[in-house]
Write a protein that holds these residues in place. Sequence first.
Motif: not given
Length: 395
Positions: A83, A123, A134
């Motif tokens: 991320t 998200c 996740l």
Amino acid sequence: MRKGWISGESLPGEGCVEALYIHVPFCVRKCDYCDFYSMGGASVAAMEGYVDAVLREAGLWREQLEDGQLDIRTVFIGGGTPTVLPKSLMRRLLGGLRAALPLGGVDEWTVEANPTTVDVQVCRMLLDDGVTRLSVGVQSLEDADLRSLGRTHTAAEAEATVAMARAAGFARLSVDLIYGIPGQTEAGWRRNLQRVIGMGLTHVSCYGLTYEEGTPLEKRRRSGGVRSASEAEDLALFRLTGAVLEPAGLKRYEVSNYAVVGEECRHNLTYWRGGDYIGIGPAAASHLAGCRWRTPGNLGEWQEAAASRSLLVEDFERLTAAQRRAELAMLMLRMREGLTYDTFARLLRQDARRVFAVPLQRLAKAGLIRLNPHGAALTDRGMEIADTACLEFFA
């Protein structure tokens, strides 16, 4: 180490890929205990080149494998910290993988994240693009522990990240925790576990800290700057983990992993059940029909190979029949369900009761496994020394 080029002709003509792993080698900053191939502070241009190479290699896999060899059910994007990729590059990566590979049958798509590297918009983008799970690298919910590990977030930020991901729509959330951190006490580890339970998580991975050669933490231990936990201390923390998590409904389904029933990590189950998988990215590992290899842990070398439409590999190995038997037994026994005779026979066309008659009886006599008509599973004591117990299959 063997390094060379692997061509389509040398790939196994059998096996069926069930899992796809993508290694993202970028982080905000490399942690003091980490020996995974990763780097901090990479430029956006470097990340763009990385995504280009992943999608090229994915296309090459599609060309090299037969249709019957691809039945991908799980995708796991790990690292590093996936991320840290800018949102536009992550979206391009996810969409590009779907275009390059037959992923219509995927029923679990995991992305790893570290606290503070995702927000609500990221998200929601991940969810919109098909990510179902996740996995957040919390490591500890005690600030002193996080400082010892060289983490870049605080306990409060970790809790806020998990709460935010749930609010954004993630129903399947997992966290990683580490025990045996310098200065950690049983009381501190219990607080960690109780806080995780209070967060309502359905999956928790709990790993004992290891001091890997060459890491800053290992160097500090060698110089006397930190003291590592003793075997007795590690064992006490391992036992405490199950004693706290299991009554709360997080059942141990593998030596280091706990989940609400039905929320197990399906991707990792593929590994432990002897399935085939391919890894894309620098330092990613693959296994197909008894052959295994990994790509070099060098971003530049790996990108050059992808640009020339080649697979650059290290440590390519065709496992012997004895190696395959022993490794499958070891992997399956790490799970609470254990070694099941039917699955072993389906994968290797051999009867585990016959080929492992001696080690099975020896381990049962020592109280490390329980035998039943369908297979064998580690006892609680066996789980505590799983690596040592499983060496019996390699004798």
